[in-house]
Design a protein around this motif. Structure first.
Motif, PDB file in Angstrom:
ATOM      1  N   ARG A   1       0.825  -1.198   0.000  1.00  0.00           N
ATOM      2  CA  ARG A   1       0.000   0.000   0.000  1.00  0.00           C
ATOM      3  C   ARG A   1       0.868   1.261   0.000  1.00  0.00           C
ATOM      4  O   ARG A   1       0.530   2.258  -0.648  1.00  0.00           O
ATOM      5  N   ARG A   2       1.987   1.202   0.757  1.00  0.00           N
ATOM      6  CA  ARG A   2       2.883   2.364   0.734  1.00  0.00           C
ATOM      7  C   ARG A   2       3.522   2.537  -0.638  1.00  0.00           C
ATOM      8  O   ARG A   2       3.699   3.647  -1.125  1.00  0.00           O
ATOM      9  N   GLU A   3       3.910   1.428  -1.282  1.00  0.00           N
ATOM     10  CA  GLU A   3       4.553   1.500  -2.603  1.00  0.00           C
ATOM     11  C   GLU A   3       3.600   2.085  -3.639  1.00  0.00           C
ATOM     12  O   GLU A   3       4.012   2.845  -4.511  1.00  0.00           O
ATOM     13  N   GLN A   4       2.331   1.761  -3.560  1.00  0.00           N
ATOM     14  CA  GLN A   4       1.352   2.277  -4.507  1.00  0.00           C
ATOM     15  C   GLN A   4       0.839   3.659  -4.137  1.00  0.00           C
ATOM     16  O   GLN A   4       0.022   4.228  -4.858  1.00  0.00           O
ATOM     17  N   GLY A   5       1.319   4.240  -3.043  1.00  0.00           N
ATOM     18  CA  GLY A   5       0.922   5.584  -2.654  1.00  0.00           C
ATOM     19  C   GLY A   5      -0.398   5.648  -1.933  1.00  0.00           C
ATOM     20  O   GLY A   5      -0.939   6.735  -1.719  1.00  0.00           O
ATOM     21  N   ILE A   6      -0.948   4.499  -1.551  1.00  0.00           N
ATOM     22  CA  ILE A   6      -2.237   4.517  -0.842  1.00  0.00           C
ATOM     23  C   ILE A   6      -2.040   5.028   0.575  1.00  0.00           C
ATOM     24  O   ILE A   6      -2.814   5.858   1.069  1.00  0.00           O
ATOM     25  N   ASP A   7      -0.974   4.577   1.211  1.00  0.00           N
ATOM     26  CA  ASP A   7      -0.656   5.036   2.552  1.00  0.00           C
ATOM     27  C   ASP A   7       0.670   5.775   2.526  1.00  0.00           C
ATOM     28  O   ASP A   7       1.588   5.426   1.766  1.00  0.00           O
TER      29      ASP A   7
END
Length: 240
Positions: free
Chosen positions: A27-33
């Motif tokens: 999620r961090r890699e995809q910019g969600i978090d």
């Protein structure tokens, strides 16, 4: 009966369930978090993603800071383009003042003094013939200031001598005499060998003063054009 979604070891056939840690990393890699403070970048992700540009980024990105200039070779900013255009316009104005305006003023001065015929006239060397109309004021011009016009003679169509004179106001023009043809026909001009003269329209002495002002204006325009053109050229070269 075995499940079609599980293999013999009980593991999923078509995927694997991510752990909570792996799911958070994805999620961090995809910019969600947003990444946690101090957390290292996820493998494969851009080290600058999700954070404000630091001091080192300003060197790679010329536009990272407000007011930063583009690298050499890039497009000029709008202000630079406007200054370059102004420099070109200044150069064009200078060339017009230096070349076009003086030519127009000098041509106008000659046309004013010579009754609108600055190019009318017949050039002779020594002796020659020229066709003249009766009663039209004509003149004998010398191409040299020390030409002996007093030794030149003019003979009419019937062989009669034509009297020449230096008109009032022509004291500063020793190489100029005027005459009026008494009849229409061919006139013979005889001067010492090698003397170059021009037979053409007589000068209007009453127009010498305005013509002199036009000549002075042509000189002033040329000087102004030289200065303005030099300024425009400097601006174009500087902005180039």
């Amino acid at each position: 009966m075995p499940s079609p979604y599980l293999d013999d070891d009980g593991e999923p056939r078509y995927g694997r369930r991510a752990s909570p840690e792996e799911l958070a990393a994805i999620r961090r890699e995809q910019g969600i978090d947003a990444p946690a403070a101090g957390a290292p970048p996820v493998g494969g992700a851009d080290s600058g993603a999700g954070r404000a540009p630091g001091p080192g980024d300003a060197e790679d990105n010329p536009y990272a800071r407000r007011g930063a200039r583009p690298r050499p070779g890039g497009a000029l900013p709008p202000g630079g383009l406007r200054r370059r255009r102004r420099g070109r316009r200044t150069l064009v104005v200078g060339l017009i003042l230096l070349i076009v305006v003086p030519l127009v003023l000098l041509g106008g001065a000659m046309a004013l003094v010579l009754e609108g015929s600055p190019s009318a006239g017949t050039a002779l060397t020594g002796s020659g013939e020229v066709y003249l109309d009766a009663g039209v004021a004509s003149a004998l011009y010398s191409l040299s200031a020390d030409a002996p016009l007093s030794e030149c003679s003019i003979t009419g169509p019937t062989g009669q001598a034509v009297t020449t004179e230096q008109p009032a106001g022509a004291g500063d023009l020793p190489s100029y005499v005027s005459f009026t043809p008494p009849a229409t026909g061919r006139y013979t001009v005889s001067c010492p060998t090698g003397t170059a003269v021009v037979v053409g329209p007589a000068m209007r002495m009453d127009r010498l003063l305005p013509a002199s002002f036009m000549i002075l204006a042509a000189l002033g325009s040329g000087i102004a054009g030289l200065v303005v053109g030099a300024v425009g050229l400097v601006r174009v070269l500087r902005r180039g």
